[in-house]
Design a protein around this motif. Structure first.
Motif, PDB file in Angstrom:
ATOM      1  N   GLN A 139       3.697 -21.515  -4.490  1.00 33.27           N
ATOM      2  CA  GLN A 139       2.989 -22.449  -5.387  1.00 33.27           C
ATOM      3  C   GLN A 139       1.481 -22.309  -5.242  1.00 33.27           C
ATOM      4  OE1 GLN A 139       4.726 -24.535  -7.686  1.00 33.27           O
ATOM      5  NE2 GLN A 139       2.623 -24.399  -8.474  1.00 33.27           N
ATOM      6  N   ALA A 140       0.999 -22.132  -4.001  1.00 34.57           N
ATOM      7  CA  ALA A 140      -0.440 -21.927  -3.785  1.00 34.57           C
ATOM      8  C   ALA A 140      -0.901 -20.650  -4.484  1.00 34.57           C
ATOM      9  CB  ALA A 140      -0.743 -21.854  -2.286  1.00 34.57           C
ATOM     10  N   HIS A 141      -0.082 -19.612  -4.441  1.00 34.44           N
ATOM     11  CA  HIS A 141      -0.374 -18.335  -5.109  1.00 34.44           C
ATOM     12  C   HIS A 141      -0.510 -18.538  -6.620  1.00 34.44           C
ATOM     13  CE1 HIS A 141       0.026 -13.922  -5.781  1.00 34.44           C
ATOM     14  NE2 HIS A 141       0.749 -14.281  -6.840  1.00 34.44           N
ATOM     15  N   ILE A 142       0.424 -19.277  -7.195  1.00 36.25           N
ATOM     16  CA  ILE A 142       0.413 -19.523  -8.645  1.00 36.25           C
ATOM     17  C   ILE A 142      -0.772 -20.400  -9.041  1.00 36.25           C
ATOM     18  CG2 ILE A 142       1.674 -20.639 -10.536  1.00 36.25           C
ATOM     19  CD1 ILE A 142       4.274 -19.785  -9.029  1.00 36.25           C
ATOM     20  N   ASP A 143      -1.000 -21.479  -8.276  1.00 34.83           N
ATOM     21  CA  ASP A 143      -2.090 -22.417  -8.594  1.00 34.83           C
ATOM     22  C   ASP A 143      -3.448 -21.722  -8.565  1.00 34.83           C
ATOM     23  OD1 ASP A 143      -0.211 -24.392  -8.848  1.00 34.83           O
ATOM     24  OD2 ASP A 143      -0.601 -25.325  -6.893  1.00 34.83           O
ATOM     25  N   ALA A 144      -3.618 -20.778  -7.629  1.00 30.09           N
ATOM     26  CA  ALA A 144      -4.902 -20.081  -7.488  1.00 30.09           C
ATOM     27  C   ALA A 144      -5.044 -18.913  -8.466  1.00 30.09           C
ATOM     28  CB  ALA A 144      -5.056 -19.578  -6.059  1.00 30.09           C
ATOM     29  N   LYS A 145      -3.945 -18.680  -9.246  1.00 28.67           N
ATOM     30  CA  LYS A 145      -3.926 -17.518 -10.152  1.00 28.67           C
ATOM     31  C   LYS A 145      -4.244 -16.217  -9.379  1.00 28.67           C
ATOM     32  CE  LYS A 145      -5.018 -19.903 -14.489  1.00 28.67           C
ATOM     33  NZ  LYS A 145      -4.777 -21.280 -14.002  1.00 28.67           N
ATOM     34  N   ALA A 146      -3.674 -16.140  -8.193  1.00 26.11           N
ATOM     35  CA  ALA A 146      -3.889 -14.967  -7.332  1.00 26.11           C
ATOM     36  C   ALA A 146      -2.996 -13.816  -7.781  1.00 26.11           C
ATOM     37  CB  ALA A 146      -3.597 -15.328  -5.881  1.00 26.11           C
ATOM     38  N   GLU A 147      -3.405 -12.611  -7.417  1.00 24.21           N
ATOM     39  CA  GLU A 147      -2.580 -11.430  -7.679  1.00 24.21           C
ATOM     40  C   GLU A 147      -1.825 -11.000  -6.423  1.00 24.21           C
ATOM     41  OE1 GLU A 147      -4.625  -8.515 -10.618  1.00 24.21           O
ATOM     42  OE2 GLU A 147      -6.258  -9.504  -9.518  1.00 24.21           O
ATOM     43  N   ASN A 227      -1.017   6.147  -0.194  1.00 25.43           N
ATOM     44  CA  ASN A 227      -1.066   4.850   0.483  1.00 25.43           C
ATOM     45  C   ASN A 227       0.340   4.495   0.961  1.00 25.43           C
ATOM     46  OD1 ASN A 227      -3.806   4.592  -0.098  1.00 25.43           O
ATOM     47  ND2 ASN A 227      -3.407   3.596  -2.063  1.00 25.43           N
ATOM     48  N   ILE A 228       0.551   4.600   2.266  1.00 26.88           N
ATOM     49  CA  ILE A 228       1.910   4.444   2.789  1.00 26.88           C
ATOM     50  C   ILE A 228       2.124   3.138   3.558  1.00 26.88           C
ATOM     51  CG2 ILE A 228       2.311   6.933   2.910  1.00 26.88           C
ATOM     52  CD1 ILE A 228       1.811   6.755   5.939  1.00 26.88           C
ATOM     53  N   ASP A 229       1.044   2.377   3.820  1.00 28.21           N
ATOM     54  CA  ASP A 229       1.183   1.173   4.640  1.00 28.21           C
ATOM     55  C   ASP A 229       0.417   0.006   4.006  1.00 28.21           C
ATOM     56  OD1 ASP A 229       2.294   0.564   7.538  1.00 28.21           O
ATOM     57  OD2 ASP A 229       0.430  -0.550   7.336  1.00 28.21           O
ATOM     58  N   PHE A 230       1.027  -1.178   4.007  1.00 26.51           N
ATOM     59  CA  PHE A 230       0.356  -2.344   3.431  1.00 26.51           C
ATOM     60  C   PHE A 230      -0.874  -2.747   4.241  1.00 26.51           C
ATOM     61  CE2 PHE A 230       4.531  -3.060   1.381  1.00 26.51           C
ATOM     62  CZ  PHE A 230       4.086  -3.214   0.072  1.00 26.51           C
ATOM     63  N   GLY A 231      -0.703  -2.896   5.558  1.00 32.33           N
ATOM     64  CA  GLY A 231      -1.796  -3.393   6.385  1.00 32.33           C
ATOM     65  C   GLY A 231      -2.965  -2.440   6.516  1.00 32.33           C
ATOM     66  N   LYS A 232      -2.677  -1.136   6.555  1.00 32.04           N
ATOM     67  CA  LYS A 232      -3.742  -0.152   6.788  1.00 32.04           C
ATOM     68  C   LYS A 232      -4.422   0.322   5.520  1.00 32.04           C
ATOM     69  CE  LYS A 232      -1.558   1.543  11.025  1.00 32.04           C
ATOM     70  NZ  LYS A 232      -0.797   2.644  11.638  1.00 32.04           N
ATOM     71  N   GLU A 233      -3.698   0.338   4.390  1.00 33.25           N
ATOM     72  CA  GLU A 233      -4.268   0.932   3.173  1.00 33.25           C
ATOM     73  C   GLU A 233      -4.203   0.019   1.956  1.00 33.25           C
ATOM     74  OE1 GLU A 233      -2.746   5.031   5.116  1.00 33.25           O
ATOM     75  OE2 GLU A 233      -1.487   3.812   3.821  1.00 33.25           O
ATOM     76  N   ILE A 234      -3.021  -0.451   1.581  1.00 33.89           N
ATOM     77  CA  ILE A 234      -2.865  -1.221   0.340  1.00 33.89           C
ATOM     78  C   ILE A 234      -3.740  -2.472   0.335  1.00 33.89           C
ATOM     79  CG2 ILE A 234      -1.255  -2.542  -1.088  1.00 33.89           C
ATOM     80  CD1 ILE A 234      -0.643   0.357  -1.344  1.00 33.89           C
ATOM     81  N   ILE A 235      -3.617  -3.294   1.368  1.00 37.19           N
ATOM     82  CA  ILE A 235      -4.354  -4.576   1.402  1.00 37.19           C
ATOM     83  C   ILE A 235      -5.870  -4.360   1.461  1.00 37.19           C
ATOM     84  CG2 ILE A 235      -4.742  -6.697   2.714  1.00 37.19           C
ATOM     85  CD1 ILE A 235      -2.067  -6.622   1.176  1.00 37.19           C
ATOM     86  N   PRO A 236      -6.396  -3.545   2.399  1.00 33.82           N
ATOM     87  CA  PRO A 236      -7.861  -3.359   2.445  1.00 33.82           C
ATOM     88  C   PRO A 236      -8.438  -2.847   1.123  1.00 33.82           C
ATOM     89  CG  PRO A 236      -6.853  -2.482   4.437  1.00 33.82           C
ATOM     90  CD  PRO A 236      -5.731  -2.819   3.506  1.00 33.82           C
ATOM     91  N   GLN A 237      -7.726  -1.964   0.449  1.00 32.95           N
ATOM     92  CA  GLN A 237      -8.234  -1.409  -0.809  1.00 32.95           C
ATOM     93  C   GLN A 237      -8.125  -2.402  -1.961  1.00 32.95           C
ATOM     94  OE1 GLN A 237      -6.367   2.417  -1.577  1.00 32.95           O
ATOM     95  NE2 GLN A 237      -6.656   3.058   0.550  1.00 32.95           N
ATOM     96  N   ALA A 238      -7.087  -3.244  -1.938  1.00 34.77           N
ATOM     97  CA  ALA A 238      -6.835  -4.151  -3.059  1.00 34.77           C
ATOM     98  C   ALA A 238      -7.766  -5.364  -3.066  1.00 34.77           C
ATOM     99  CB  ALA A 238      -5.382  -4.618  -3.032  1.00 34.77           C
ATOM    100  N   ILE A 239      -8.266  -5.753  -1.896  1.00 32.85           N
ATOM    101  CA  ILE A 239      -9.063  -6.983  -1.786  1.00 32.85           C
ATOM    102  C   ILE A 239     -10.270  -6.991  -2.728  1.00 32.85           C
ATOM    103  CG2 ILE A 239     -10.667  -8.162  -0.210  1.00 32.85           C
ATOM    104  CD1 ILE A 239      -8.572  -7.695   2.002  1.00 32.85           C
ATOM    105  N   SER A 240     -10.947  -5.857  -2.843  1.00 31.34           N
ATOM    106  CA  SER A 240     -12.170  -5.810  -3.663  1.00 31.34           C
ATOM    107  C   SER A 240     -11.886  -5.803  -5.162  1.00 31.34           C
ATOM    108  CB  SER A 240     -13.007  -4.578  -3.293  1.00 31.34           C
ATOM    109  OG  SER A 240     -12.222  -3.406  -3.439  1.00 31.34           O
ATOM    110  N   ASN A 241     -10.662  -5.439  -5.549  1.00 34.49           N
ATOM    111  CA  ASN A 241     -10.343  -5.309  -6.982  1.00 34.49           C
ATOM    112  C   ASN A 241      -9.381  -6.359  -7.512  1.00 34.49           C
ATOM    113  OD1 ASN A 241     -11.858  -2.854  -7.136  1.00 34.49           O
ATOM    114  ND2 ASN A 241     -10.141  -1.786  -6.180  1.00 34.49           N
ATOM    115  N   HIS A 242      -8.691  -7.050  -6.613  1.00 30.24           N
ATOM    116  CA  HIS A 242      -7.663  -7.999  -7.052  1.00 30.24           C
ATOM    117  C   HIS A 242      -7.797  -9.297  -6.261  1.00 30.24           C
ATOM    118  CE1 HIS A 242      -5.731  -4.713  -9.233  1.00 30.24           C
ATOM    119  NE2 HIS A 242      -5.918  -3.977  -8.146  1.00 30.24           N
ATOM    120  N   LYS A 243      -7.659 -10.421  -6.939  1.00 33.28           N
ATOM    121  CA  LYS A 243      -7.803 -11.715  -6.287  1.00 33.28           C
ATOM    122  C   LYS A 243      -6.702 -11.891  -5.239  1.00 33.28           C
ATOM    123  CE  LYS A 243      -8.507 -16.642  -7.152  1.00 33.28           C
ATOM    124  NZ  LYS A 243      -8.574 -17.720  -8.166  1.00 33.28           N
ATOM    125  N   THR A 244      -7.129 -11.972  -3.968  1.00 34.59           N
ATOM    126  CA  THR A 244      -6.191 -12.027  -2.844  1.00 34.59           C
ATOM    127  C   THR A 244      -6.395 -13.323  -2.072  1.00 34.59           C
ATOM    128  OG1 THR A 244      -6.288  -9.608  -2.685  1.00 34.59           O
ATOM    129  CG2 THR A 244      -5.343 -10.791  -0.821  1.00 34.59           C
TER     130      THR A 244
END
Length: 421
Positions: A139-147, A227-244
């Motif tokens: 619900q917090a994710h939806i309310d914040a319109k986060a990706e 990009n094979i790992d969420f913690g090492k690659e996906i998340i750090p790269q996505a933060i600047s381009n997608h509302k996290t």
């Protein structure tokens, strides 16, 4: 309902080398915990309690016992869309390899997920101990319109060096991320935590490895196979381009990735008020509904002991220990600071009379066992002394492994009468 829009993906992890020898013949999510459960029961139970009932468990090592446990345990109505499916790594025309990381596991399994209608993917770890209502996070994710949303937990400066650490703005939106920062960098990585957390000097936000992704974004992020790992690659790269979004969680949570943390988590259940509450009727932990008799205890002093069903115990003393299903402990034996996983089945008197085994399943008479993990189906003879602790060096033999002072007796091992360690 929100729950109908969510698909849960539980990551079984890699080979589980830090939990060896418990993972020698089973996958990490299948490791027995708390005397009667398996690790995978924790995320599955959290999902069921949150009314999320479409789950995939991703694994690739020793998955037979995990498959068997899930098949025997999680049965839903024939008229329901609920399921728990195990997806083991598989070779396809487009992919010939194993899972290379957490994101790669999701990528390789994506064709299974896309057969289902969902808006949000809830990605969980299969080796953590916690109780969480995922509805609040969704619900917090939806309310914040986060990706993307990441569950975070406040930690001390000492613990922060072992985690991925996040910084947020005033609206809990993550602005930056660093993986396992050095101590000298931490001053610049403080976040706004609650008053209670600040009192405990927990000023840094650590990623719990629990994520929510919008469906279309997840599909898009999976396209780059580098990009094979969420913690090492996906998340750090996505933060600047997608509302996290950071979703702060302040309850009990521990990552069971090593023998030390596994041992502490189990013995912690013997406390008068354990941090992980197995007695919460609203946050139940589900597992295989075995039909077992009650435990029978004769002449034993019990002090902070957790005893599962179907045990036959004649020990002199059991202190700060967890005793698993179908365990047998003989007369005049003492068990201290020990997790005994128990047995998969009983052996009949007729069978024992026929085989005449030198050492029976369980712990024999006049034994002293301390600071030990005893895996399933172990036979320990009479007059055995095992005194684990910091005085012991790391070692591996045919029957046991010593890690950080904890003695781990291997599954199906036979310890002869009179053995001393």
């Amino acid at each position: 309902m929100i729950n109908d829009k969510v698909l849960s993906i539980i990551l079984g992890g890699g080979q589980g080398t830090r939990l060896y020898p418990l993972t020698e013949s089973r996958s990490k999510p299948a490791v027995p915990i708390a005397g009667k459960y398996r690790l995978v029961d924790i995320p599955i139970s959290n999902c069921i309690n949150s009314d999320i009932k479409r789950m995939f468990v991703l694994t690739q090592f020793n998955s037979a016992s995990l498959n068997r446990h899930i098949k025997n345990t999680y049965h839903f109505s024939f008229f329901s869309s609920a399921f728990v499916d195990v997806l083991a790594a598989e070779q396809t025309p487009g992919n010939k390899g194993w899972f290379q990381g957490t994101a790669d596991a999701v990528r390789q399994s994506m064709h299974h997920f896309l057969r289902h209608d969902f808006e949000y993917a809830l990605i969980l770890s299969g080796d953590q101990l916690y109780q969480m209502d995922f509805n609040e996070m969704i619900q917090a994710h939806i309310d914040a319109k986060a990706e993307i949303s990441i569950a975070t937990i406040p930690v001390t400066e000492k613990d922060a060096t072992s985690f991925g650490i996040l910084k947020t703005d005033d609206h809990n939106v993550i602005t930056s991320f660093i993986e396992k920062p050095a101590t000298e960098l931490l001053l610049d990585w403080k976040s706004n935590t609650s008053k209670e957390m600040k009192k405990q000097k927990k000023n840094h936000l650590a990623s719990m490895g629990i994520y929510i992704f919008n469906r279309d974004l997840l599909i898009d992020l999976m396209k780059d196979e580098k990009n094979i790992d969420f913690g090492k690659e996906i998340i750090p790269q996505a933060i600047s381009n997608h509302k996290t979004l950071s979703y702060q969680f302040e309850g009990y949570w521990t990552d069971i990735g090593s023998i030390d943390s596994f041992f502490d988590a189990n013995l912690g259940l013997t406390n008068d008020i354990p941090e992980f509450n197995l007695y919460d009727s609203k946050q139940r932990v589900y597992t295989n509904a075995r039909i077992l008799p009650t435990s029978k205890i004769s002449g034993t002093l019990l002090e902070k002991a957790v005893i599962a069903e179907g045990c036959i115990i004649s020990a002199a003393k059991i202190e700060k220990s967890v005793i698993g299903i179908r365990s047998r402990i003989g007369k005049e034996s003492t068990v201290i600071n020990t997790y005994m996983m128990g047995n998969d089945e009983y052996e009949s008197l007729e069978s024992m009379e026929k085989r005449k085994p030198e050492v029976l399943k369980g712990i024999g008479e006049r034994c002293f066992i301390k600071n030990t993990i005893i895996d399933k189906n172990v036979c320990i003879g009479d007059d055995v002394r095992i005194n684990g602790g910091a005085h012991l060096k790391d070692e591996e033999t045919e029957n046991y492994v010593i890690k950080d002072g904890v003695v781990v007796i291997k599954k199906n091992a036979v310890i002869p009468k009179g053995f001393s360690l």
